[in-house]
Design an enzyme around this catalytic site. Structure first.
Site, PDB file in Angstrom:
ATOM      1  N   LYS A 208       0.820  -1.215   0.000  1.00  0.00           N
ATOM      2  CA  LYS A 208       0.000   0.000   0.000  1.00  0.00           C
ATOM      3  C   LYS A 208       0.859   1.275   0.000  1.00  0.00           C
ATOM      4  O   LYS A 208       2.065   1.226   0.272  1.00  0.00           O
ATOM      5  CB  LYS A 208      -0.930  -0.036   1.220  1.00  0.00           C
ATOM      6  CG  LYS A 208      -1.928  -1.195   1.180  1.00  0.00           C
ATOM      7  CD  LYS A 208      -2.941  -1.090   2.312  1.00  0.00           C
ATOM      8  CE  LYS A 208      -3.945  -2.229   2.278  1.00  0.00           C
ATOM      9  NZ  LYS A 208      -4.987  -2.086   3.318  1.00  0.00           N
TER      10      LYS A 208
ATOM     11  N   THR B 252      -4.988  -7.506  10.625  1.00  0.00           N
ATOM     12  CA  THR B 252      -5.303  -6.247   9.918  1.00  0.00           C
ATOM     13  C   THR B 252      -4.854  -5.039  10.725  1.00  0.00           C
ATOM     14  O   THR B 252      -4.307  -4.081  10.191  1.00  0.00           O
ATOM     15  CB  THR B 252      -6.831  -6.164   9.663  1.00  0.00           C
ATOM     16  OG1 THR B 252      -7.225  -7.328   8.936  1.00  0.00           O
ATOM     17  CG2 THR B 252      -7.199  -4.929   8.867  1.00  0.00           C
TER      18      THR B 252
ATOM     19  N   ARG C 276       2.875  -6.458   8.983  1.00  0.00           N
ATOM     20  CA  ARG C 276       2.153  -5.315   9.560  1.00  0.00           C
ATOM     21  C   ARG C 276       2.758  -4.878  10.883  1.00  0.00           C
ATOM     22  O   ARG C 276       2.784  -3.688  11.201  1.00  0.00           O
ATOM     23  CB  ARG C 276       0.667  -5.644   9.666  1.00  0.00           C
ATOM     24  CG  ARG C 276      -0.007  -5.606   8.285  1.00  0.00           C
ATOM     25  CD  ARG C 276      -1.386  -6.128   8.355  1.00  0.00           C
ATOM     26  NE  ARG C 276      -2.140  -5.919   7.116  1.00  0.00           N
ATOM     27  CZ  ARG C 276      -3.109  -6.718   6.714  1.00  0.00           C
ATOM     28  NH1 ARG C 276      -3.445  -7.781   7.436  1.00  0.00           N
ATOM     29  NH2 ARG C 276      -3.758  -6.471   5.596  1.00  0.00           N
TER      30      ARG C 276
ATOM     31  N   PHE D 163     -15.439   3.503   7.121  1.00  0.00           N
ATOM     32  CA  PHE D 163     -14.075   3.860   6.744  1.00  0.00           C
ATOM     33  C   PHE D 163     -13.838   3.814   5.232  1.00  0.00           C
ATOM     34  O   PHE D 163     -12.711   4.035   4.769  1.00  0.00           O
ATOM     35  CB  PHE D 163     -13.059   2.955   7.459  1.00  0.00           C
ATOM     36  CG  PHE D 163     -13.248   1.473   7.210  1.00  0.00           C
ATOM     37  CD1 PHE D 163     -12.762   0.878   6.055  1.00  0.00           C
ATOM     38  CD2 PHE D 163     -13.895   0.680   8.141  1.00  0.00           C
ATOM     39  CE1 PHE D 163     -12.937  -0.480   5.820  1.00  0.00           C
ATOM     40  CE2 PHE D 163     -14.072  -0.683   7.921  1.00  0.00           C
ATOM     41  CZ  PHE D 163     -13.588  -1.260   6.748  1.00  0.00           C
TER      42      PHE D 163
ATOM     43  N   HIS E  36      -2.150  -5.493   1.600  1.00  0.00           N
ATOM     44  CA  HIS E  36      -3.439  -6.180   1.472  1.00  0.00           C
ATOM     45  C   HIS E  36      -3.179  -7.581   0.961  1.00  0.00           C
ATOM     46  O   HIS E  36      -2.266  -7.790   0.154  1.00  0.00           O
ATOM     47  CB  HIS E  36      -4.350  -5.453   0.466  1.00  0.00           C
ATOM     48  CG  HIS E  36      -5.517  -6.288   0.029  1.00  0.00           C
ATOM     49  ND1 HIS E  36      -6.681  -6.366   0.756  1.00  0.00           N
ATOM     50  CD2 HIS E  36      -5.674  -7.130  -1.038  1.00  0.00           C
ATOM     51  CE1 HIS E  36      -7.507  -7.207   0.141  1.00  0.00           C
ATOM     52  NE2 HIS E  36      -6.925  -7.680  -0.942  1.00  0.00           N
TER      53      HIS E  36
ATOM     54  N   GLU F 264      -9.255 -11.317  -7.399  1.00  0.00           N
ATOM     55  CA  GLU F 264      -8.415 -10.120  -7.207  1.00  0.00           C
ATOM     56  C   GLU F 264      -7.185 -10.121  -8.119  1.00  0.00           C
ATOM     57  O   GLU F 264      -6.769  -9.058  -8.590  1.00  0.00           O
ATOM     58  CB  GLU F 264      -7.997 -10.006  -5.734  1.00  0.00           C
ATOM     59  CG  GLU F 264      -9.193  -9.708  -4.838  1.00  0.00           C
ATOM     60  CD  GLU F 264      -8.825  -9.494  -3.375  1.00  0.00           C
ATOM     61  OE1 GLU F 264      -7.643  -9.649  -3.005  1.00  0.00           O
ATOM     62  OE2 GLU F 264      -9.747  -9.165  -2.606  1.00  0.00           O
TER      63      GLU F 264
ATOM     64  N   ARG G 181      -1.444 -14.518   4.323  1.00  0.00           N
ATOM     65  CA  ARG G 181      -2.127 -13.810   5.415  1.00  0.00           C
ATOM     66  C   ARG G 181      -1.345 -13.941   6.724  1.00  0.00           C
ATOM     67  O   ARG G 181      -1.301 -13.027   7.538  1.00  0.00           O
ATOM     68  CB  ARG G 181      -3.573 -14.301   5.560  1.00  0.00           C
ATOM     69  CG  ARG G 181      -4.412 -13.887   4.358  1.00  0.00           C
ATOM     70  CD  ARG G 181      -5.853 -14.299   4.489  1.00  0.00           C
ATOM     71  NE  ARG G 181      -6.565 -13.523   5.519  1.00  0.00           N
ATOM     72  CZ  ARG G 181      -6.982 -12.282   5.341  1.00  0.00           C
ATOM     73  NH1 ARG G 181      -6.738 -11.646   4.207  1.00  0.00           N
ATOM     74  NH2 ARG G 181      -7.642 -11.663   6.291  1.00  0.00           N
TER      75      ARG G 181
ATOM     76  N   TYR H  76     -12.501  -2.210  -3.604  1.00  0.00           N
ATOM     77  CA  TYR H  76     -12.981  -2.317  -2.218  1.00  0.00           C
ATOM     78  C   TYR H  76     -14.510  -2.188  -2.127  1.00  0.00           C
ATOM     79  O   TYR H  76     -15.027  -1.838  -1.060  1.00  0.00           O
ATOM     80  CB  TYR H  76     -12.306  -1.259  -1.347  1.00  0.00           C
ATOM     81  CG  TYR H  76     -10.891  -1.641  -0.925  1.00  0.00           C
ATOM     82  CD1 TYR H  76     -10.659  -2.752  -0.116  1.00  0.00           C
ATOM     83  CD2 TYR H  76      -9.800  -0.886  -1.311  1.00  0.00           C
ATOM     84  CE1 TYR H  76      -9.377  -3.101   0.280  1.00  0.00           C
ATOM     85  CE2 TYR H  76      -8.502  -1.223  -0.917  1.00  0.00           C
ATOM     86  CZ  TYR H  76      -8.303  -2.335  -0.115  1.00  0.00           C
ATOM     87  OH  TYR H  76      -7.030  -2.688   0.286  1.00  0.00           O
TER      88      TYR H  76
ATOM     89  N   ASN I  38      -2.106   0.161   6.788  1.00  0.00           N
ATOM     90  CA  ASN I  38      -1.583  -1.105   7.307  1.00  0.00           C
ATOM     91  C   ASN I  38      -0.654  -1.852   6.342  1.00  0.00           C
ATOM     92  O   ASN I  38      -0.554  -3.078   6.388  1.00  0.00           O
ATOM     93  CB  ASN I  38      -2.721  -2.002   7.806  1.00  0.00           C
ATOM     94  CG  ASN I  38      -3.660  -2.444   6.709  1.00  0.00           C
ATOM     95  OD1 ASN I  38      -3.567  -1.982   5.588  1.00  0.00           O
ATOM     96  ND2 ASN I  38      -4.559  -3.355   7.032  1.00  0.00           N
TER      97      ASN I  38
END
Ligand code: CMP
Length: 139
Positions: free
Chosen positions: A11, A93, A104, A59, A117, A128, A87, A51, A114
């Site tokens: 990100k 998260t 993270r 948010f 993704h 995705e 993950r 998203y 964070n």
């Protein structure tokens, strides 16, 4: 275990802090194979579409604004059990809840910013990766 594919997005916060290489090294160190990768600037429409599942969340606006703040690195990862493995490497998260040593925990500042993704299911891994890549992009 099956060979799965999953989408990683590094990100804008992590790109700004020069952590692209650190994060890709975690994926490669864990044996995940990079099939395709590119650095892109998300448009408002792309971020909203990606998203869309969160459109009703309070948010959502903040998330779209953040994800379009600067470039991101999208990567098509593949490997055994790749969705869960990725993950686990990312951690929770919310970085405050992420396990020691996870991406993270190491690189993220908050639940909003964070660092990365990852797809949350095998089905979404396919959806995705297809959002950002054509099958012919995979090498
Ligand atoms: P990600 O894995 O990209 O999926 C949805 C994103 O929404 C999530 O990471 C967070 O960055 C963001 N998010 C989730 N919960 C919150 C929250 N409470 N406040 C702000 N952003 C959030």
């Amino acid at each position: 275990m099956a060979i799965e594919r999953t989408l990683s997005i590094i990100k804008p916060d992590a790109v700004e802090k020069n952590h692209i290489g650190d994060i890709l090294a975690v994926f490669q160190g864990a044996g995940l194979k990079i099939r395709a990768l590119k650095m892109i600037q998300l448009s408002d429409a792309q971020a909203k579409a990606f998203y869309a599942v969160h459109a009703e969340r309070p948010f959502y606006g903040e998330l779209v604004e953040f994800m379009t703040r600067g470039p991101v690195v999208v990567t098509w990862l593949e490997g055994e059990n790749a969705v869960a493995a990725h993950r686990e490497l990312m951690g929770a998260t919310n970085p405050a809840e992420a396990a020691e040593g996870t991406i993270r925990k190491r690189f993220a500042a908050s639940i909003g910013e964070n660092a990365c993704h990852g797809s949350d299911s095998v089905e979404n891994g396919i959806i995705e990766t297809n959002f950002f890549f054509a099958s012919s992009d995979a090498l």
